[in-house]
Design a protein around this motif. Structure first.
Motif, PDB file in Angstrom:
ATOM      1  N   GLY A   8      -3.536  -1.984   7.677  1.00 54.82           N
ATOM      2  CA  GLY A   8      -4.197  -3.221   7.268  1.00 54.82           C
ATOM      3  C   GLY A   8      -5.473  -3.570   8.011  1.00 54.82           C
ATOM      4  N   ARG A  68      -7.181   1.527  17.452  1.00 55.69           N
ATOM      5  CA  ARG A  68      -8.314   1.397  16.514  1.00 55.69           C
ATOM      6  C   ARG A  68      -9.208   2.638  16.565  1.00 55.69           C
ATOM      7  NH1 ARG A  68      -6.191  -1.886  13.072  1.00 55.69           N
ATOM      8  NH2 ARG A  68      -5.508  -3.838  13.996  1.00 55.69           N
ATOM      9  N   ARG A  76       5.598  -4.638  12.915  1.00 52.78           N
ATOM     10  CA  ARG A  76       4.169  -4.977  12.855  1.00 52.78           C
ATOM     11  C   ARG A  76       3.811  -5.668  14.170  1.00 52.78           C
ATOM     12  NH1 ARG A  76       5.795  -3.877   7.979  1.00 52.78           N
ATOM     13  NH2 ARG A  76       4.263  -3.374   6.391  1.00 52.78           N
ATOM     14  N   LYS A  90       0.826  -1.233   0.000  1.00 53.42           N
ATOM     15  CA  LYS A  90       0.000   0.000   0.000  1.00 53.42           C
ATOM     16  C   LYS A  90       0.851   1.270   0.000  1.00 53.42           C
ATOM     17  CE  LYS A  90      -1.664  -1.765   3.475  1.00 53.42           C
ATOM     18  NZ  LYS A  90      -1.971  -2.171   4.739  1.00 53.42           N
ATOM     19  N   ARG A  94     -10.024 -11.632   8.063  1.00 51.67           N
ATOM     20  CA  ARG A  94     -10.313 -10.336   7.443  1.00 51.67           C
ATOM     21  C   ARG A  94     -10.835 -10.394   6.016  1.00 51.67           C
ATOM     22  NH1 ARG A  94      -5.250  -6.677   9.321  1.00 51.67           N
ATOM     23  NH2 ARG A  94      -5.741  -6.649  11.558  1.00 51.67           N
TER      24      ARG A  94
HETATM   25  C1  S3P Z   1      -2.109  -3.341  11.121  1.00 52.43           C
HETATM   26  C2  S3P Z   1      -1.389  -2.962  10.014  1.00 52.43           C
HETATM   27  C3  S3P Z   1      -0.327  -1.952  10.062  1.00 52.43           C
HETATM   28  C4  S3P Z   1      -0.550  -0.988  11.233  1.00 52.43           C
HETATM   29  C5  S3P Z   1      -0.724  -1.767  12.509  1.00 52.43           C
HETATM   30  C6  S3P Z   1      -1.914  -2.714  12.447  1.00 52.43           C
HETATM   31  C7  S3P Z   1      -3.148  -4.383  10.979  1.00 52.43           C
HETATM   32  O1  S3P Z   1      -0.279  -1.199   8.851  1.00 52.43           O
HETATM   33  O2  S3P Z   1      -1.673  -0.191  11.000  1.00 52.43           O
HETATM   34  O3  S3P Z   1       0.461  -2.466  12.732  1.00 52.43           O
HETATM   35  O4  S3P Z   1      -3.992  -4.504  11.888  1.00 52.43           O
HETATM   36  O5  S3P Z   1      -3.151  -5.077   9.948  1.00 52.43           O
HETATM   37  P1  S3P Z   1       0.267  -1.790   7.448  1.00 52.43           P
HETATM   38  O6  S3P Z   1      -0.862  -2.524   6.817  1.00 52.43           O
HETATM   39  O7  S3P Z   1       0.642  -0.575   6.685  1.00 52.43           O
HETATM   40  O8  S3P Z   1       1.422  -2.656   7.758  1.00 52.43           O
END
Ligand code: S3P
Length: 171
Positions: free
Chosen positions: A79, A57, A117, A14, A136
């Motif tokens: 994500g 969140r 992550r 992304k 998901r």
């Molecule tokens: C998350 C994805 C991460 C970030 C956090 C949670 C998720 O972003 O927002 O670690 O819940 O999938 P990226 O998708 O850019 O890695």
């Protein structure tokens, strides 16, 4: 419909694709995770660790709310942004929502050594990735206006593919 929003699992490209797409279209680029890091003055990992996932969140939802007047932006998202119905609703109002996806094998190989992550800091990363992907899948599909497989393609080809599938010229 003046923005392009990229959604998808961690490691689907992304941020990189978002930057390249915004250059190509002469749009601005933002990433919701970066906005949150700036607002909180700490990394995403630190937000998870010190304040917890529910706080993160909620911050994600508050961040989307601040984008309502944006125009001609490519917006890359975290994500997990699709996990809340109200987020999906707001993202759809902002523009075209494009899902970037990849096979579990490709995601596992891209994230094998990732330390940034928080959800993947477990012994068996592969199993965790597959588990979250399965949870998901329906959320991503529900949120997406368009879907692009990013497995084994160059960033240039992915950008071209996105530009070609948009229903109106965005440039
Ligand atoms: C998350 C994805 C991460 C970030 C956090 C949670 C998720 O972003 O927002 O670690 O819940 O999938 P990226 O998708 O850019 O890695």
């Amino acid at each position: 419909m003046s923005n392009i929003i990229l959604i998808g699992f961690m490691g689907t490209g992304k941020t990189e694709i978002g930057r390249r797409l915004s250059d190509f279209l002469d749009y601005s680029f933002i990433d919701t995770d970066s906005i949150m890091e700036n607002v909180e003055g700490m990394s995403i990992s630190a937000i998870f660790k010190e304040k917890g996932e529910p706080y993160f969140r909620n911050l994600e939802t508050e961040t989307i709310k601040t984008l309502s007047d944006y125009s001609k932006f490519v917006i890359s998202t975290g994500g997990g942004i699709v996990l809340k119905e109200e987020n999906i609703f707001m993202l759809k109002k902002l523009g075209y929502v494009i899902l970037l996806y990849a096979t579990p094998e490709v995601i596992v190989s891209r994230l094998r050594f990732a330390t940034d992550r928080p959800l993947l800091q477990v012994e068996d990363k592969e199993m965790k990735i597959k588990e979250i992907l399965a949870q998901r899948d329906s959320f991503y599909n529900k949120a997406a206006d368009f879907k692009i497989d990013t497995s084994n393609k160059t960033p240039e080809d992915i950008v071209k593919e996105i530009v070609n599938l948009l229903p109106i010229p965005m440039k």
